[in-house]
Enzyme design. Sequence first.
Site, mmCIF file in Angstrom:
data_model
loop_
_atom_site.group_PDB
_atom_site.id
_atom_site.type_symbol
_atom_site.label_atom_id
_atom_site.label_comp_id
_atom_site.label_asym_id
_atom_site.label_seq_id
_atom_site.Cartn_x
_atom_site.Cartn_y
_atom_site.Cartn_z
ATOM 1 N N GLU A 1 -4.525 -0.762 -1.438
ATOM 2 C CA GLU A 1 -5.918 -0.886 -0.729
ATOM 3 C C GLU A 1 -6.995 0.091 -1.553
ATOM 4 O O GLU A 1 -6.905 1.197 -1.711
ATOM 5 C CB GLU A 1 -5.901 -0.333 0.733
ATOM 6 C CG GLU A 1 -7.391 -0.558 1.493
ATOM 7 C CD GLU A 1 -7.207 -0.210 2.997
ATOM 8 O OE1 GLU A 1 -6.036 0.095 3.428
ATOM 9 O OE2 GLU A 1 -8.293 -0.044 3.549
ATOM 10 N N ASP B 1 0.915 -1.292 -0.007
ATOM 11 C CA ASP B 1 0.026 0.123 0.068
ATOM 12 C C ASP B 1 0.790 1.265 -0.097
ATOM 13 O O ASP B 1 0.562 2.252 0.544
ATOM 14 C CB ASP B 1 -0.900 0.138 1.269
ATOM 15 C CG ASP B 1 -1.943 -0.969 1.224
ATOM 16 O OD1 ASP B 1 -1.968 -1.833 0.001
ATOM 17 O OD2 ASP B 1 -2.594 -1.428 1.993
ATOM 18 N N LYS C 1 -7.739 -5.031 4.975
ATOM 19 C CA LYS C 1 -6.665 -4.558 5.192
ATOM 20 C C LYS C 1 -5.358 -5.588 5.083
ATOM 21 O O LYS C 1 -4.141 -5.335 4.713
ATOM 22 C CB LYS C 1 -6.276 -4.316 6.822
ATOM 23 C CG LYS C 1 -7.423 -3.311 7.319
ATOM 24 C CD LYS C 1 -7.245 -2.076 6.628
ATOM 25 C CE LYS C 1 -8.136 -0.802 7.017
ATOM 26 N NZ LYS C 1 -8.256 0.363 6.197
ATOM 27 N N CYS D 1 -2.116 -2.308 8.011
ATOM 28 C CA CYS D 1 -2.282 -3.486 6.640
ATOM 29 C C CYS D 1 -0.994 -4.379 6.652
ATOM 30 O O CYS D 1 -1.032 -5.454 6.190
ATOM 31 C CB CYS D 1 -2.202 -2.528 5.317
ATOM 32 S SG CYS D 1 -3.955 -1.929 5.135
ATOM 33 N N VAL E 1 3.181 0.252 4.255
ATOM 34 C CA VAL E 1 2.265 0.903 5.313
ATOM 35 C C VAL E 1 1.067 0.426 5.182
ATOM 36 O O VAL E 1 0.461 -0.325 4.349
ATOM 37 C CB VAL E 1 2.370 2.389 4.872
ATOM 38 C CG1 VAL E 1 3.666 3.009 4.915
ATOM 39 C CG2 VAL E 1 1.783 2.434 3.568
ATOM 40 N N THR E 2 0.627 0.676 6.652
ATOM 41 C CA THR E 2 1.002 1.148 7.699
ATOM 42 C C THR E 2 1.319 -0.162 8.550
ATOM 43 O O THR E 2 0.656 -1.202 8.662
ATOM 44 C CB THR E 2 0.290 1.919 8.760
ATOM 45 O OG1 THR E 2 -1.117 1.423 8.976
ATOM 46 C CG2 THR E 2 -0.225 3.307 7.815
ATOM 47 N N GLN F 1 8.020 -14.218 21.240
ATOM 48 C CA GLN F 1 7.789 -15.795 21.557
ATOM 49 C C GLN F 1 8.389 -16.442 20.647
ATOM 50 O O GLN F 1 7.714 -17.311 20.135
ATOM 51 C CB GLN F 1 6.076 -15.890 21.742
ATOM 52 C CG GLN F 1 5.408 -14.838 22.700
ATOM 53 C CD GLN F 1 3.990 -15.149 22.719
ATOM 54 O OE1 GLN F 1 3.421 -16.151 23.134
ATOM 55 N NE2 GLN F 1 3.295 -14.090 22.267
ATOM 56 N N LYS G 1 -6.599 -4.745 -3.243
ATOM 57 C CA LYS G 1 -7.145 -5.368 -1.990
ATOM 58 C C LYS G 1 -8.153 -4.349 -1.289
ATOM 59 O O LYS G 1 -7.996 -3.310 -1.020
ATOM 60 C CB LYS G 1 -6.160 -5.869 -0.940
ATOM 61 C CG LYS G 1 -5.261 -4.578 -0.623
ATOM 62 C CD LYS G 1 -4.404 -5.439 0.643
ATOM 63 C CE LYS G 1 -3.482 -4.196 1.379
ATOM 64 N NZ LYS G 1 -4.134 -3.555 2.121
HETATM 65 N N1 TIU Z 1 -2.700 0.200 4.315
HETATM 66 C C1 TIU Z 1 -3.160 0.406 5.403
HETATM 67 O O1 TIU Z 1 -2.520 0.276 6.493
HETATM 68 N N2 TIU Z 1 -4.524 0.943 5.752
HETATM 69 C C2 TIU Z 1 -4.884 1.691 6.423
HETATM 70 O O2 TIU Z 1 -6.107 2.140 6.529
HETATM 71 N N3 TIU Z 1 -3.914 2.013 7.626
HETATM 72 C C3 TIU Z 1 -4.341 3.217 8.606
HETATM 73 O O3 TIU Z 1 -3.179 3.260 9.395
HETATM 74 N N4 TIU Z 1 -5.111 3.734 8.557
#
Ligand code: TIU
Length: 237
Positions: A77, A29, A137, A167, A162-163, A207, A134
């Site tokens: 996304e 993303d 997430k 995701c 990210v993030t 772990q 996609k």
């Molecule tokens: N790609 C992804 O992480 N989608 C999000 O909506 N991330 C947020 O941190 N909002």
Amino acid sequence: MPTMPTTPLPAQPYPYPLPATGLALLIIDMQRDFIEPGGFGDALGNDVSLLRAIISNVKALQEAFRRYNLPIFQTVEGHLPDLSDCPSSKRDRGTSALKIGDPGPMGRILVLGEPGNGIIPELAPLPGEVVIPKPGKGAFFATDLEHHLIKQGITHLVITGVTTEVCVQTTMREANDRGYECLLVEDATESYFPEFKRATLEMVRAQGGIVGWTSCTETLLQALAQHYAAQPLEPYL
Ligand code: TIU
């Protein structure tokens, strides 16, 4: 099953088994929606400039995987223009003025094909590189990512993007449950919330590597240079 030859790559919580074959890069993303003002990340109230810090490292990994002719998969996304793949729970959640599908400064928010949904120019895919749209997430939910991985014999995933705690972590957990050996690159993933990034790195490698491993861009670049042969450049490069 025969054991595949691997090389130990310095990582946490212990060396990652870098395979001789079956390694792919997953870039999650890195689209304008999350990294540039006026997109979904901004609409959610985040400081999107924080995410720019990793662009050069993701780019270095992208170039290295190209050099060694290793597969690269990017995700974005986004939703179909009629939002038929966007549950109302996702569209209605939160208090922001701009919702998924609303017109924004970079086109309709989080809709596939809109300017804001495009991958940032620095990381634009080359012809032939797979980009997976996609709706969720996780990159495995309602996508054909797993089909591509199986077809190409991928067993080990280097995960960036990210993030970190949304995701990226969701995708890493999905991949881990499916049997992939996942390495999250600490300085090639970023969050709007530094404490969430730190916690995510800690929880995936706790772990005994319950979700996988973490390592750094430079360590991985050095290992790739040592263990993979550079390929002749394609004519379009
Ligand atoms: N790609 C992804 O992480 N989608 C999000 O909506 N991330 C947020 O941190 N909002």
